[in-house]
Write a protein that holds these residues in place. Structure first.
Motif, short mmCIF file in Angstrom:
data_model
loop_
_atom_site.label_atom_id
_atom_site.label_comp_id
_atom_site.label_asym_id
_atom_site.label_seq_id
_atom_site.Cartn_x
_atom_site.Cartn_y
_atom_site.Cartn_z
N GLN B 55 5.64 6.25 -8.41
CA GLN B 55 5.29 4.85 -8.17
C GLN B 55 4.11 4.86 -7.19
O GLN B 55 3.56 5.92 -6.88
N ASP B 56 3.79 3.70 -6.67
CA ASP B 56 2.79 3.66 -5.60
C ASP B 56 3.37 4.35 -4.37
O ASP B 56 4.58 4.29 -4.14
N PRO B 57 2.53 5.05 -3.60
CA PRO B 57 3.08 5.77 -2.43
C PRO B 57 3.74 4.81 -1.42
O PRO B 57 3.21 3.73 -1.15
N SER B 58 4.89 5.27 -0.93
CA SER B 58 5.68 4.43 -0.01
C SER B 58 5.11 4.53 1.40
O SER B 58 4.28 5.41 1.71
N ALA B 59 5.58 3.67 2.26
CA ALA B 59 5.18 3.70 3.67
C ALA B 59 5.66 5.00 4.32
O ALA B 59 5.02 5.55 5.23
N SER B 107 -0.68 6.60 -9.40
CA SER B 107 -1.37 6.75 -8.11
C SER B 107 -1.35 8.23 -7.71
O SER B 107 -0.45 8.99 -8.09
N SER B 108 -2.32 8.63 -6.93
CA SER B 108 -2.36 10.03 -6.47
C SER B 108 -2.90 10.12 -5.04
O SER B 108 -3.45 9.13 -4.53
N ALA B 109 -2.71 11.30 -4.45
CA ALA B 109 -3.26 11.53 -3.10
C ALA B 109 -3.88 12.93 -3.05
O ALA B 109 -3.33 13.88 -3.62
#
Lengths: 277, 268
Positions: B55-59, B107-109
């Motif tokens: 998913q989208d990266p969490s906090a 999403s990626s980092a």
């Protein structure tokens, strides 16, 4: 004998300090220099020695004779460490001899039947080489080379190349190079083969002087000297064996000439002072 | 006699030239290899890792990336940014990519790390969040290739140096055997013969090394003009080390070969 050797050592030390440090043979234990224990040697199927036993003591003057082909040169090469026996062993200063160490080689004067000198170098270089190896000073080398040049009549030829010399002169160069260090053991194979009787006598005189100074002299020769002295040990090679000759075999009668007189004087056998003893 | 001398002269001259050429190749390969290490490989001084999120990266992930000591920097890309990136990267597929929904572009980092292992351990605390992780490796194969080339040239250079010394010594031995033999009989140590010969050998190897340095400098200048790149100079320390190292290796080889030859020399 030991006290004599140390006296010589001290005398040499006074004359030239560098020679003294090389005199090591006297410091080794025991009186025996060489021992041949049941030595057998053959070339191919031809035996030269069979179960031969022999001992060479320090401070002796020995002459080995024998017919051509009897093995004199082979025996001499064995003493030099150039030939190894096929059986038995050769012991030098209490240790089995394979090859002489560099320290011992500096104390042994080898005189070969066939010259080993450097023919493309001059006489001076040939005589000086042992001293250069020992690290002697230029002055010391000059002094000794001149001394030996004078003794053997080589002084006018010092700058000549060895290849320009006669056979006899080359032999004298070999002789001087072997003795210039005053070695404690002299092994000579036919040292006078290329010389006339007068020159041969001169060389024998020099060897005798070394012997008197405490050196051990071993000469292998096809032409034994005519003179004799009670101190000289004579050996004969025959039938693959070496044996010491008895006085009868040597024929001690017939002492004639200056050489015999000189040697007998040395040994104190004759009264030359006219004391009547 | 003259023919023999000529033959040995050409053999030695050929080996001497080969020694200079091989030394030059050795230095050049070392220079290229060093430049590669310093430029391309230094890009990979830190490990880089790409993380693809489910998913989208969490906090929680953002906090981890912000606070973890192994992280040097990080950059998060959303689904839209990734879709846009692919369109730019493959313009011929732009129309196809355009029609696809954003859900196909997770999403990626991109995370730059000091210590890969500790960060990977830390990621285990949020296992459901990471769909896939990819670790980027530096181009080790190029470095390995240059190292192997360097090793090969070094080996060949040593071999040629050994051959050069061997044949020179054999020629000397033919001329000097009588003297060596006599000196051995007179109780001379190997070093007493070796030292006078050694100086000539040192001079010859020294001149050869100097020629190698000159030729290598010339070749480097040529390569610089040929390939427009940010080449670093071969430092003078390396050049001095090469010169002295060659002398030391040359003398060592010479002593080893000479000792073996002197042992074989007959006494008298």
């Amino acid at each position: 004998m030991h006290s004599q050797c140390f006296a010589i050592s001290a005398k040499v030390k006074r004359n030239s300090s560098y020679v003294d440090k090389m005199i090591t043979l006297e410091r080794e234990v025991g009186k025996l220099l060489f021992q041949f224990k049941n030595v057998g040697k053959r070339f191919g199927i031809t035996p030269v020695f069979r179960e031969m036993n022999f001992a060479l003591e320090r401070g002796t003057f020995s002459i080995l004779t024998g017919q051509s082909g009897s093995g004199k040169t082979t025996f001499f090469r064995m003493l030099c460490g150039l030939e190894r026996p096929n059986q038995g062993e050769i012991v030098f200063l209490g240790r089995r001899l394979t090859q002489h160490s560099a320290v011992h080689l500096k104390n042994i004067g080898f005189i070969f039947q066939n010259p080993r000198g450097l023919l493309d170098k001059d006489v001076y270089y040939n005589l000086a080489l042992p001293l250069m190896i020992d690290g002697a000073s230029k002055a010391e080398i000059d002094k000794r080379v001149m001394e030996w040049g004078s003794i053997l009549g080589l002084r006018p030829r010092l700058k000549s190349l060895c290849r320009e010399l006669s056979g006899g002169e080359i032999q004298k160069v070999e002789f001087a190079r072997a003795l210039i260090r005053r070695p404690r053991l002299i092994l000579a194979d036919e040292p006078t083969a290329h010389l006339d009787p007068l020159q041969a006598d001169l060389l024998m005189d020099v060897l005798w002087d070394h012997y008197k100074d405490g050196a051990t002299v071993f000469i292998s020769t096809h032409h034994p000297p005519k003179f004799h002295h009670p101190s000289i040990l004579r050996y004969h090679l025959d039938s693959c064996q070496i044996r010491q000759l008895s006085p009868t075999e040597i024929g001690m009668s017939g002492f004639k000439g200056d050489r015999q007189l000189k040697m007998q004087e040395d040994a104190g056998l004759f009264d030359t002072e006219g004391t009547g003893q | 006699m003259m023919m023999d001398w000529l033959k040995s002269f050409f053999k030695e001259a050929g080996l001497y030239i080969a020694f200079i050429l091989m030394g030059t190749l050795l230095l050049l390969s070392f220079w290229v290899s060093t430049n590669l290490q310093q430029s391309i490989l230094s890009e990979f001084r830190y490990k880089t890792m790409t993380l693809i999120f489910a998913q989208d990266p969490s906090a929680e992930f953002r906090k981890l990336a912000e606070t973890h000591p192994a992280v040097v920097r990080y950059e998060i890309r959303g689904a839209f940014a990734n879709k846009d990136q692919i369109q730019k990267q493959y313009p011929e597929l732009a129309n196809v990519v355009e029609g696809l929904d954003e859900q196909y572009f997770p999403s990626s980092a991109l995370v730059t790390l000091r210590d890969l292992n500790t960060f990977q351990s830390a990621l285990k605390s949020i296992p459901d969040e990471i769909e896939k992780s990819i670790v980027h490796q530096p181009p080790q194969k190029i470095a390995t290739f240059f190292n192997m080339l360097l090793g090969l040239f070094a080996f060949l250079w040593l071999l040629i140096l050994a051959l050069l010394i061997y044949f020179k010594l054999e020629r000397l031995a033919v001329k000097e055997t009588a003297r060596w033999s006599l000196m051995k009989m007179l109780g001379a140590r190997a070093s007493q013969i070796f030292l006078p010969l050694c100086w000539v050998q040192v001079l010859q190897i020294g001149l050869g090394s100097f020629a190698v340095l000159l030729l290598a400098t010339f070749s480097m200048g040529y390569l610089r003009r040929l390939f427009d790149w940010n080449w670093e100079n071969l430092s003078s320390t390396i050049q001095i080390q090469f010169f002295l190292g060659t002398l030391v290796v040359g003398v060592g080889l010479f002593f080893f070969i000479f000792s073996a030859r002197y042992r074989r020399t007959a006494l008298g």
